[in-house]
Enzyme design. Sequence first.
Site, PDB file in Angstrom:
ATOM      1  N   GLY A  30      -3.630   3.454  -1.964  1.00 28.43           N
ATOM      2  CA  GLY A  30      -4.657   2.739  -1.216  1.00 28.43           C
ATOM      3  C   GLY A  30      -4.874   1.346  -1.777  1.00 28.43           C
ATOM      4  O   GLY A  30      -3.936   0.582  -1.949  1.00 28.43           O
ATOM      5  N   PHE A  61       0.671   2.388   6.005  1.00 30.56           N
ATOM      6  CA  PHE A  61      -0.213   1.450   6.702  1.00 30.56           C
ATOM      7  C   PHE A  61       0.404   0.049   6.750  1.00 30.56           C
ATOM      8  O   PHE A  61      -0.302  -0.955   6.635  1.00 30.56           O
ATOM      9  CB  PHE A  61      -1.602   1.391   6.040  1.00 30.56           C
ATOM     10  CG  PHE A  61      -2.257   2.722   5.839  1.00 30.56           C
ATOM     11  CD1 PHE A  61      -2.189   3.700   6.814  1.00 30.56           C
ATOM     12  CD2 PHE A  61      -2.942   3.006   4.665  1.00 30.56           C
ATOM     13  CE1 PHE A  61      -2.804   4.932   6.644  1.00 30.56           C
ATOM     14  CE2 PHE A  61      -3.563   4.237   4.476  1.00 30.56           C
ATOM     15  CZ  PHE A  61      -3.478   5.201   5.469  1.00 30.56           C
ATOM     16  N   GLU A 118      -5.126 -13.497   2.276  1.00 28.98           N
ATOM     17  CA  GLU A 118      -5.253 -12.360   3.193  1.00 28.98           C
ATOM     18  C   GLU A 118      -6.718 -12.046   3.477  1.00 28.98           C
ATOM     19  O   GLU A 118      -7.097 -11.784   4.618  1.00 28.98           O
ATOM     20  CB  GLU A 118      -4.562 -11.125   2.615  1.00 28.98           C
ATOM     21  CG  GLU A 118      -4.644  -9.911   3.541  1.00 28.98           C
ATOM     22  CD  GLU A 118      -3.984  -8.664   2.983  1.00 28.98           C
ATOM     23  OE1 GLU A 118      -3.980  -7.632   3.684  1.00 28.98           O
ATOM     24  OE2 GLU A 118      -3.486  -8.705   1.835  1.00 28.98           O
ATOM     25  N   THR A 145       0.823  -1.214   0.000  1.00 28.18           N
ATOM     26  CA  THR A 145       0.000   0.000   0.000  1.00 28.18           C
ATOM     27  C   THR A 145       0.858   1.266   0.000  1.00 28.18           C
ATOM     28  O   THR A 145       1.848   1.359   0.719  1.00 28.18           O
ATOM     29  CB  THR A 145      -0.917   0.014   1.227  1.00 28.18           C
ATOM     30  OG1 THR A 145      -1.700  -1.165   1.224  1.00 28.18           O
ATOM     31  CG2 THR A 145      -1.829   1.227   1.212  1.00 28.18           C
ATOM     32  N   GLY A 174     -24.296  -1.322  28.129  1.00 28.66           N
ATOM     33  CA  GLY A 174     -24.628   0.016  28.596  1.00 28.66           C
ATOM     34  C   GLY A 174     -23.378   0.859  28.806  1.00 28.66           C
ATOM     35  O   GLY A 174     -22.436   0.796  28.028  1.00 28.66           O
TER      36      GLY A 174
END
Length: 389
Positions: free
Chosen positions: A133, A158, A243, A128, A340
């Site tokens: 991208g 990345f 992958e 990448t 919660g």
Amino acid sequence: MNNAFFSEEHQLFRESLRDFLQKEVVPHLDKWEESGTIERFIWSKMGEMGYFGLTYPEKYGGLELDTFYTVIFLEELQRINSGGFAAAMWAHAYLAMTHLNAEGSEKIKEQYLAPSITGEKIGCLCITEPFGGSDVAGMRSTALLEGDHYVLNGSKTFITNGVYSDYLVVAAKTDPEKGNKGMSIFVVDRNTEGISATKLNKLGWRASDTGEIAFSDVKIPVSNLMGEENKGFQYIMQHFALERLIMGVNAHARAEYALEYTLDYMAERKAFGKTLDRFQALRHDVAEMSSEVEVIKTFNYNVAKSLDQGEYVVKEASMSKLMATKIADEVIYKCLQMLGGYGYMEDYPLARMFRDSRLGPIGGGTSEILKEIIAKMVIDKKEYKPAAK
């Protein structure tokens, strides 16, 4: 139902791995999540136990086991609730090492694959780019031949294990005019002059080091080319199915763990005089979520079986990643809601899991890209074929 995929030996392996992770990894996870650095000792321990060599040849120290040992490896890593630690381990074992094993020369396998299996060396896969991208074909990095070496220039981003790894498996264009047909794959030592890395600050996966890497006139010996020159794009596409399936398995495993934890919580937590698992609305949500996770898990197991039998599963693996990561995000969101206010607290596992899970539909090809790939296969009848041997 799972007996169709897992033997008694598989189950013994799962128990052993789960015990190892609880004793050797879990006590350190909070520290690694805080520091963003996984200490080297655990890599050696993982290697000693054979976890990096599950599917690799015995010749280099591997165990040559079937794909379902990998499935168990991935599932159990998700249960300890550190997406970053899990990513560092499988990115090393199934991204970087996959290329070493498939395209590396005998010399490369001895120099890099064997010590990767023992955990002595850590690898990363650099595909990448900042401007690319998911558009692998659009990469700008070049590795141009000059005499007895290539000169690598460009940048990657990345990259899991991108800062602390010992070597990098790098894709770059050796013949830029040919576009994706002019791309090659190399293995590069971390200490080679001209390589610099910057650590990125992420929302989740915080235990793993994710880096942006720059290459400035990096000299790569010709012998470090993996496979044939200009065949890199084919090699990358070949391994994308694995992958994607890995990320699909990761997704169903973390969703399953989130449900297990939430059910235990609901059985103890009381509101208006009864435990949460007695409220019909919540019970029906759990029924729906459990069904979705079971469906995608069984699908993933079938894809893993096909992969183990040597089938090219690019369509099915793409569907696995697309649907499993979507379902995992939705399930974990709802599970957090059921806790919660406690679900929002870092002292409870759902907060970290919520952050870590969000990368699922992004990393390894975004859901938007996967939808178009699947559409091409389903609507346009496009056929993706494995790289020629």
